[in-house]
Design a protein around this motif. Structure first.
Motif, short mmCIF file in Angstrom:
data_model
loop_
_atom_site.label_atom_id
_atom_site.label_comp_id
_atom_site.label_asym_id
_atom_site.label_seq_id
_atom_site.Cartn_x
_atom_site.Cartn_y
_atom_site.Cartn_z
N GLY A 243 0.82 -1.21 0.00
CA GLY A 243 0.00 0.00 0.00
C GLY A 243 0.85 1.26 0.00
N ILE A 244 1.94 1.24 0.77
CA ILE A 244 2.86 2.38 0.80
C ILE A 244 3.52 2.56 -0.57
N ARG A 245 3.94 1.46 -1.18
CA ARG A 245 4.53 1.55 -2.53
C ARG A 245 3.53 2.15 -3.51
N ALA A 246 2.29 1.69 -3.45
CA ALA A 246 1.28 2.21 -4.36
C ALA A 246 1.03 3.70 -4.13
N ALA A 247 1.04 4.12 -2.85
CA ALA A 247 0.85 5.54 -2.55
C ALA A 247 1.99 6.37 -3.11
N LEU A 248 3.22 5.87 -3.01
CA LEU A 248 4.37 6.59 -3.54
C LEU A 248 4.33 6.64 -5.07
N GLU A 249 3.85 5.57 -5.68
CA GLU A 249 3.78 5.51 -7.14
C GLU A 249 2.57 6.25 -7.70
N GLY A 250 1.62 6.60 -6.84
CA GLY A 250 0.43 7.31 -7.28
C GLY A 250 -0.65 6.41 -7.83
N THR A 251 -0.59 5.11 -7.48
CA THR A 251 -1.59 4.16 -7.98
C THR A 251 -2.58 3.72 -6.91
N LEU A 252 -2.42 4.22 -5.70
CA LEU A 252 -3.33 3.85 -4.61
C LEU A 252 -4.59 4.69 -4.69
N PRO A 253 -5.78 4.07 -4.81
CA PRO A 253 -7.02 4.85 -4.81
C PRO A 253 -7.17 5.64 -3.51
N GLU A 254 -7.63 6.86 -3.61
CA GLU A 254 -7.75 7.69 -2.41
C GLU A 254 -8.69 7.05 -1.39
N ALA A 255 -9.65 6.27 -1.87
CA ALA A 255 -10.59 5.61 -0.97
C ALA A 255 -9.90 4.55 -0.12
N ASP A 256 -8.72 4.10 -0.55
CA ASP A 256 -8.00 3.05 0.18
C ASP A 256 -6.95 3.60 1.12
N LEU A 257 -6.90 4.91 1.28
CA LEU A 257 -5.91 5.52 2.18
C LEU A 257 -6.14 5.05 3.62
N SER A 258 -5.04 4.89 4.35
CA SER A 258 -5.12 4.49 5.75
C SER A 258 -4.03 5.23 6.51
N ALA A 259 -4.01 5.08 7.83
CA ALA A 259 -2.96 5.70 8.63
C ALA A 259 -1.59 5.19 8.21
N ARG A 260 -1.53 3.95 7.75
CA ARG A 260 -0.25 3.35 7.34
C ARG A 260 0.29 3.99 6.07
N THR A 261 -0.60 4.39 5.15
CA THR A 261 -0.17 4.89 3.85
C THR A 261 -0.24 6.41 3.72
N ALA A 262 -0.77 7.09 4.73
CA ALA A 262 -1.01 8.54 4.62
C ALA A 262 0.27 9.33 4.41
N ALA A 263 1.37 8.98 5.11
CA ALA A 263 2.61 9.74 4.99
C ALA A 263 3.19 9.61 3.58
N ALA A 264 3.10 8.40 2.99
CA ALA A 264 3.58 8.19 1.63
C ALA A 264 2.73 8.99 0.63
N TRP A 265 1.43 8.97 0.85
CA TRP A 265 0.52 9.74 -0.02
C TRP A 265 0.84 11.23 0.07
N MET A 266 1.03 11.73 1.29
CA MET A 266 1.34 13.14 1.47
C MET A 266 2.66 13.50 0.79
N SER A 267 3.64 12.61 0.88
CA SER A 267 4.94 12.88 0.27
C SER A 267 4.80 13.08 -1.24
N ARG A 268 4.03 12.20 -1.88
CA ARG A 268 3.84 12.33 -3.32
C ARG A 268 3.05 13.59 -3.66
#
Length: 213
Positions: A160-185
């Motif tokens: 999930g973190i990899r997907a958030a960094l790559e920009g392929t994680l759906p926003e609906a699937d965001l979680s506390a675990r992936t939020a920092a990676a999403w924010m970074s991108r």
């Protein structure tokens, strides 16, 4: 703030609370032990536990304040030495993880420091069996270049973190675990930059970002 922004803020708060639970809980346990302990040697050990746990809590708060928050105590430019101290506290036991630091600039934009700290946190958490964490940043023709490299016998990066960094994680699937990676991108793209991650590997993880201005 949009609903999406509120959701990200809530998820980052959840991560902060999760990461602080262990050291704060240790403080509570230490106080309970100290209350009932009469042996001087054990009392000294309880005080050491309290001191270590309090320091860990303070260090995490300082780290998250700059990595996630507005960090009002800093201007638009930040001395990289501040970030180095925070990463050193993140690494902790130098026998488990060796830190390499290659940041020569006297100052860096706060947005670049925030991305650096978030990528360093992701790489550190991927080094589940220790290893080496190398961090570099410099001003280039295209902007500020940030590179974080983790190397060890076992790299464990959540998909999930990899997907958030790559920009392929759906926003609906965001979680506390992936939020920092999403924010970074999002922070990188918001500053007309780019974020890259190396292909999956069991022994190495390379994260890079370019931030303009």
């Amino acid at each position: 703030m949009t609903q999406s922004g509120l959701d990200i803020a809530a998820l980052l708060c959840s991560k902060l609370c999760h990461d602080l639970l262990s050291p704060v809980g240790a403080i509570n346990n230490g106080l309970e032990l100290l209350e009932d302990e009469t042996d001087p040697e054990m009392q000294d050990r309880c005080m050491e536990l309290l001191a270590d746990s309090a320091a860990a809590s303070a260090n995490k708060l300082k780290y998250f304040r700059l990595a996630f928050g507005a960090a009002g105590g800093f201007g638009e430019d930040v001395d990289p030495a501040e970030a180095k101290q925070l990463v050193e506290s993140l690494v902790g036991n130098q026998e488990k993880i060796a830190l390499g630091w290659a940041v020569q600039s006297a100052t860096l934009p706060k947005k670049a420091i925030k991305i650096l700290l978030n990528l360093a946190l992701i790489a550190r958490e991927a080094l589940v069996r220790g290893g080496r964490l190398d961090i570099g940043a410099e001003a280039g023709d295209q902007g500020i270049e940030v590179v974080v490299r983790a190397e060890g016998t076992k790299i464990a990066l959540d998909e999930g973190i990899r997907a958030a960094l790559e920009g392929t994680l759906p926003e609906a699937d965001l979680s506390a675990r992936t939020a920092a990676a999403w924010m970074s991108r999002e922070l990188t793209l918001h500053n007309n930059g780019d974020l890259r991650i190396s292909p999956a590997s069991e022994t190495e993880l390379l994260l890079g970002a370019i931030v303009t201005g």
